[in-house]
Design a protein around this motif. Structure first.
Motif, PDB file in Angstrom:
ATOM      1  N   LEU A  76       0.829  -1.200   0.000  1.00  0.00           N
ATOM      2  CA  LEU A  76       0.000   0.000   0.000  1.00  0.00           C
ATOM      3  C   LEU A  76       0.865   1.253   0.000  1.00  0.00           C
ATOM      4  CD1 LEU A  76      -2.750   1.445   0.263  1.00  0.00           C
ATOM      5  CD2 LEU A  76      -2.537   1.175   2.753  1.00  0.00           C
ATOM      6  N   ARG A  77       1.976   1.185   0.731  1.00  0.00           N
ATOM      7  CA  ARG A  77       2.886   2.336   0.769  1.00  0.00           C
ATOM      8  C   ARG A  77       3.367   2.682  -0.638  1.00  0.00           C
ATOM      9  NH1 ARG A  77       8.544   2.289   0.899  1.00  0.00           N
ATOM     10  NH2 ARG A  77       9.487   4.251   1.599  1.00  0.00           N
ATOM     11  N   ASP A 100       1.914   1.941  -3.467  1.00  0.00           N
ATOM     12  CA  ASP A 100       0.776   2.426  -4.253  1.00  0.00           C
ATOM     13  C   ASP A 100       0.461   3.876  -3.916  1.00  0.00           C
ATOM     14  OD1 ASP A 100       0.612  -0.102  -5.330  1.00  0.00           O
ATOM     15  OD2 ASP A 100      -1.028  -0.741  -4.021  1.00  0.00           O
ATOM     16  N   GLN A 101       0.548   4.230  -2.640  1.00  0.00           N
ATOM     17  CA  GLN A 101       0.250   5.597  -2.208  1.00  0.00           C
ATOM     18  C   GLN A 101       1.296   6.579  -2.736  1.00  0.00           C
ATOM     19  OE1 GLN A 101      -2.721   5.672  -1.399  1.00  0.00           O
ATOM     20  NE2 GLN A 101      -3.023   5.705   0.809  1.00  0.00           N
ATOM     21  N   ALA A 105       0.335   9.718  -5.006  1.00  0.00           N
ATOM     22  CA  ALA A 105       0.713  11.058  -4.582  1.00  0.00           C
ATOM     23  C   ALA A 105       1.547  11.760  -5.650  1.00  0.00           C
ATOM     24  CB  ALA A 105       1.484  10.992  -3.260  1.00  0.00           C
ATOM     25  N   TYR A 150      -4.484  13.747  -0.009  1.00  0.00           N
ATOM     26  CA  TYR A 150      -3.036  13.775  -0.203  1.00  0.00           C
ATOM     27  C   TYR A 150      -2.317  13.666   1.141  1.00  0.00           C
ATOM     28  CZ  TYR A 150       1.577  15.250  -1.788  1.00  0.00           C
ATOM     29  OH  TYR A 150       2.929  15.301  -2.058  1.00  0.00           O
ATOM     30  N   MET A 162      -2.370  10.150   2.395  1.00  0.00           N
ATOM     31  CA  MET A 162      -1.382   9.332   1.700  1.00  0.00           C
ATOM     32  C   MET A 162       0.024   9.568   2.236  1.00  0.00           C
ATOM     33  SD  MET A 162      -2.572   9.213  -2.293  1.00  0.00           S
ATOM     34  CE  MET A 162      -3.032  10.932  -2.456  1.00  0.00           C
ATOM     35  N   THR A 191       0.298   7.935   5.600  1.00  0.00           N
ATOM     36  CA  THR A 191       0.350   6.476   5.457  1.00  0.00           C
ATOM     37  C   THR A 191       1.750   6.022   5.074  1.00  0.00           C
ATOM     38  OG1 THR A 191      -1.978   6.354   4.788  1.00  0.00           O
ATOM     39  CG2 THR A 191      -0.560   4.490   4.197  1.00  0.00           C
ATOM     40  N   VAL A 192       2.321   6.683   4.098  1.00  0.00           N
ATOM     41  CA  VAL A 192       3.670   6.343   3.644  1.00  0.00           C
ATOM     42  C   VAL A 192       4.666   6.489   4.795  1.00  0.00           C
ATOM     43  CG1 VAL A 192       5.570   7.088   2.152  1.00  0.00           C
ATOM     44  CG2 VAL A 192       3.252   6.923   1.229  1.00  0.00           C
TER      45      VAL A 192
END
Length: 225
Positions: free
Chosen positions: A93-94, A96-97, A101, A117, A120, A123-124
């Motif tokens: 997921l990281r 993908d984010q 972004a 944003y 994201m 999350t990263v």
């Protein structure tokens, strides 16, 4: 000798999905929760394939066949990985984010979607700081997963079906053909489906059901049933 009816087998599998299945899933067990979602994605895609089959649009079901296969194989991997699967997919997921972004920044819409944003970005940052790399995270890519499990036949089928999922000459040729000096065009697929829909659905649903049964059995053991 009469061949077994795949439709009857599908009904038997459908009947195993009772309304109380959710009671067997521990919401604190990440592998079980993810396994639940993976299994019901298979069931959903199978329903889509059968619906298209009933409508006489089997040729349009290639994306659903591919997705069902992807989810079924990933379900098997989820069970084998156990709780680690959650970290692996958060790592994915990281990535993908980061891509999303960067896309928002590139097209100048970052400020328009400011809240999304920021989520994201957070999350990263959180994943990077809290989840270490896993040597098996490369298997999150379906081609690596199939080859890692030695699924040669499944990979061959997946590759062939991809030709009907994405724009290719193979896909275009579903609607025209040549016979000697004659050239035929059609508004419906000329060639037969590469695999009978019901047989395919029975196969993929069965292997997913076997894997999901392991999820339920492990939950029963964990709860002392």
């Amino acid at each position: 000798m009469t061949e077994p009816d795949p439709g009857a087998g599908l009904i038997r599998l459908e009947n195993l999905i009772t309304s109380d299945l959710h009671a067997h899933i521990d919401p604190m067990n990440r592998a079980a929760v993810i396994g639940w979602g993976l299994f019901f994605n298979v069931a959903h895609q199978v329903r889509a394939v059968l619906t298209l089959h009933q409508a006489g649009a089997c040729g349009a079901a290639s994306p659903n066949r591919r997705s069902a296969l992807e989810y079924a194989i990933t379900l098997r991997w989820c069970i084998d990985q156990g709780d680690r699967i959650g970290d692996i997919y958060n790592r994915k997921l990281r990535g993908d984010q980061i891509q999303l972004a960067n896309a928002l920044k590139a097209d100048g819409t970052k400020d328009r979607y400011k809240d999304a944003y920021e989520v994201m970005v957070q999350t990263v940052k959180t994943v990077k700081e809290t989840i270490p790399p896993d040597p098996n995270e490369r298997l999150a890519k379906i081609e690596h997963l199939m080859k890692g499990y030695g699924l040669t036949k499944e990979w061959s089928f997946y590759t062939v079906d991809s030709r009907f999922t994405h724009p290719t000459l193979t896909g275009a040729q579903m609607f025209f053909k040549t016979e000697g000096e004659a050239f035929h065009v059609s508004q419906a697929p000329i060639h037969e489906e590469i695999v009978p829909c019901q047989l395919y659905c029975l196969w993929i649903f069965h292997i997913a059901m076997l894997a999901f049964n392991e999820v339920l059995n492990r939950q029963a053991v964990d709860h002392g049933a």
